[in-house]
Design a protein around this motif. Structure first.
Motif, PDB file in Angstrom:
ATOM      1  N   SER A  29     -60.213 -11.500  10.538  1.00  0.00           N
ATOM      2  CA  SER A  29     -60.189 -10.528  11.638  1.00  0.00           C
ATOM      3  C   SER A  29     -58.783 -10.016  11.930  1.00  0.00           C
ATOM      4  N   LEU A  30     -57.772 -10.814  11.606  1.00  0.00           N
ATOM      5  CA  LEU A  30     -56.396 -10.410  11.892  1.00  0.00           C
ATOM      6  C   LEU A  30     -55.906  -9.286  10.995  1.00  0.00           C
ATOM      7  N   LYS A  31     -56.684  -8.917   9.979  1.00  0.00           N
ATOM      8  CA  LYS A  31     -56.335  -7.758   9.167  1.00  0.00           C
ATOM      9  C   LYS A  31     -56.534  -6.457   9.931  1.00  0.00           C
ATOM     10  N   ILE A  32     -57.259  -6.512  11.035  1.00  0.00           N
ATOM     11  CA  ILE A  32     -57.568  -5.331  11.841  1.00  0.00           C
ATOM     12  C   ILE A  32     -56.489  -5.166  12.915  1.00  0.00           C
ATOM     13  N   ARG A  33     -55.802  -4.023  12.899  1.00  0.00           N
ATOM     14  CA  ARG A  33     -54.632  -3.818  13.768  1.00  0.00           C
ATOM     15  C   ARG A  33     -54.967  -4.006  15.247  1.00  0.00           C
ATOM     16  N   ASN A  34     -56.039  -3.391  15.718  1.00  0.00           N
ATOM     17  CA  ASN A  34     -56.371  -3.497  17.137  1.00  0.00           C
ATOM     18  C   ASN A  34     -56.604  -4.950  17.545  1.00  0.00           C
ATOM     19  N   TYR A  35     -57.251  -5.705  16.678  1.00  0.00           N
ATOM     20  CA  TYR A  35     -57.496  -7.107  17.009  1.00  0.00           C
ATOM     21  C   TYR A  35     -56.198  -7.910  16.987  1.00  0.00           C
ATOM     22  N   ARG A  36     -55.274  -7.564  16.078  1.00  0.00           N
ATOM     23  CA  ARG A  36     -53.971  -8.249  16.061  1.00  0.00           C
ATOM     24  C   ARG A  36     -53.233  -8.042  17.378  1.00  0.00           C
ATOM     25  N   LEU A  37     -53.263  -6.806  17.892  1.00  0.00           N
ATOM     26  CA  LEU A  37     -52.616  -6.522  19.175  1.00  0.00           C
ATOM     27  C   LEU A  37     -53.265  -7.337  20.292  1.00  0.00           C
ATOM     28  N   PHE A  38     -54.591  -7.375  20.267  1.00  0.00           N
ATOM     29  CA  PHE A  38     -55.331  -8.124  21.276  1.00  0.00           C
ATOM     30  C   PHE A  38     -54.989  -9.613  21.204  1.00  0.00           C
ATOM     31  N   ALA A  39     -55.006 -10.168  19.991  1.00  0.00           N
ATOM     32  CA  ALA A  39     -54.755 -11.595  19.813  1.00  0.00           C
ATOM     33  C   ALA A  39     -53.328 -11.970  20.215  1.00  0.00           C
ATOM     34  N   THR A  40     -52.369 -11.107  19.895  1.00  0.00           N
ATOM     35  CA  THR A  40     -50.976 -11.383  20.259  1.00  0.00           C
ATOM     36  C   THR A  40     -50.802 -11.425  21.770  1.00  0.00           C
TER      37      THR A  40
END
Length: 444
Positions: A29-40
């Motif tokens: 899932s971390l390959k998806i930019r929006n999710y990376r922003l959310f997770a960070t």
């Protein structure tokens, strides 16, 4: 029976398994930019949240000397979910998720800053903490279902199970760091600074939400305002045994089995005679186990209801064993597997319910899930706190383990009947397998 995306996971179609359609790796899932922003953003605010939780529990214990008071604080934080949780789900289905989350995350940050101001000024009283906990709970009523359902809008349905697991890993990673920082801050400068840092930490998820590329989201159609939407959600769940039984199970576990702030604070103060650092250590050990459980769930990429029941039984049994651990280090060591199996229960139930639910109903169903999971705390926490104060920390934890174990076994039997399974006991172990009648029908 539903004919939407949730139908594939109903017992009559795929027994007790829900699978994601896409290829899953542990961190896919971390390959998806929006999710990376959310997770960070979430890992920053989650760290602050855990700092505040530890500081809040210790502050209440310091002000009152009572495990029951800690239980009341926890109860007040989750009482709004019990009272208004389903309405929060209706709002999550009616409103666009990203702007809604910006508002709720901002409000949660303000509650931390307000409590910090009172504490640092030296005017804090226990009723201030109670009020702040209740206010945070009110915001969570809307934030929780919105945040839960926004996951599928960021990653798409193929990665929902993986993203749910990574969300839990994110939360537990913060749980490793937050209590340790809180323990140092409380000892060095007091609880107020932990509250302040928590309030400021919400700037990170707000920034992440603002930086998202909206064109890359997978928005679910917002449901127009209409009469009977709350009843519609309840009827939907009532007609789906693959939804209702996992929700009932996490309700029992959440109400009676997840009372660690009460138990651990009591063990620290009355059994092992420790301090805030000891309390932080115990929470860190549970978090370490929970992180392992979350990463294992992310790697599996599927959610089996049989796994849910097995994890619930093991978690409940471990509560009983841990309750009577004779020494400090044995007690501490058992907190790690408790974290593993407790997190497995949470993630497996969450992802299986999300994947089995039609998108237009997901906000209401997840609100019911969270209402049952956390909303039982106002009922369970004061009772568990009273038992702990009256009969001691060991009896308090053992009582939670007994109730959770009975519920896990009973609901496991109910799910086996729904899935037409039977219990097999042989040299390979204990497992639920298709009944002979089902095998005969399948062969025919």
């Amino acid at each position: 029976m539903s004919t939407g995306t949730g139908a594939d996971s109903a017992p009559g179609h795929t027994s007790t398994t829900t699978r994601t359609a896409g290829k899953n790796t542990m961190f896919s899932s971390l390959k998806i930019r929006n999710y990376r922003l959310f997770a960070t953003g979430q890992v920053v605010s989650n760290t602050g949240t855990w700092m505040q939780r530890i500081a809040q529990d210790w502050l209440v214990l310091s002000l009152t000397g009572s495990a029951s008071a800690v239980g009341i604080t926890i109860a007040l934080q989750f009482l709004p979910m019990l009272m208004f949780g389903l309405y929060g789900g209706v709002l999550a289905d009616r409103l666009p998720k990203r702007p809604l989350l910006i508002v709720t995350q901002s409000a949660m940050g303000l509650t931390g800053i307000a409590l910090a101001a009172l504490t640092l000024a030296g005017h804090v009283q226990v009723w201030h903490v109670y009020l702040a906990a209740f206010a945070l709970g009110l915001v969570t009523v809307v934030d929780n279902p919105a945040r839960q359902t926004f996951v599928s809008e960021m990653v798409g349905k193929d990665q929902v199970a993986n993203a749910v697991s990574l969300n839990s890993a994110n939360f537990q990673s913060a749980r490793l760091v937050g209590p340790a920082i809180a323990g140092v801050l409380i000892t060095a400068v007091g609880s107020g600074w932990a509250f302040l840092l928590n309030g400021l930490s919400f700037a990170a998820p707000i920034a992440g939400l603002l930086m998202m590329r909206t064109a890359e989201l997978h928005p679910v159609e917002v449901q127009p305002r209409a009469k009977g939407q709350l009843r519609e959600g309840l009827r939907y769940v009532a007609g789906r045994p693959d939804l209702i039984w996992p929700i009932v199970l996490v309700g029992f576990i959440g109400t009676f089995g997840f009372n660690f702030p009460i138990w651990l604070s009591a063990y620290v103060s009355t059994v092992f005679h420790g301090d805030a650092g000891t309390y932080g250590l115990f929470n860190t050990l549970i978090a370490a186990g929970s992180l392992v459980g979350a990463l294992l769930a992310a790697r599996r990429g599927l959610s089996r209801l049989r796994l849910l029941v097995a994890a619930a039984v093991l978690f409940s049994g471990l509560l009983l064993v841990t309750a009577f651990a004779p020494g400090f280090w044995l007690f501490a060591a058992l907190l790690v597997p408790l974290g593993i199996f407790g997190l497995t229960v949470n993630v497996t139930a969450n992802s299986s319910v999300q994947m089995a639910t039609d998108p237009e109903m997901r906000g209401r169903v997840m609100a019911l899930f969270m209402m049952v999971f956390t909303g039982g705390t106002p009922l369970g926490a004061p009772l568990v706190g009273w038992i702990t104060d009256t009969y001691g920390a060991r009896i308090g934890m053992a009582a939670g383990g007994v109730v959770s174990l009975v519920a896990s076994v009973a609901i496991g039997v109910a799910l086996a009947r729904v899935g037409n399974l039977r219990l097999r006991v042989d040299r390979r172990g204990v497992a639920f397998v298709p009944s002979p009648r089902r095998e005969l029908v399948t062969a025919a």
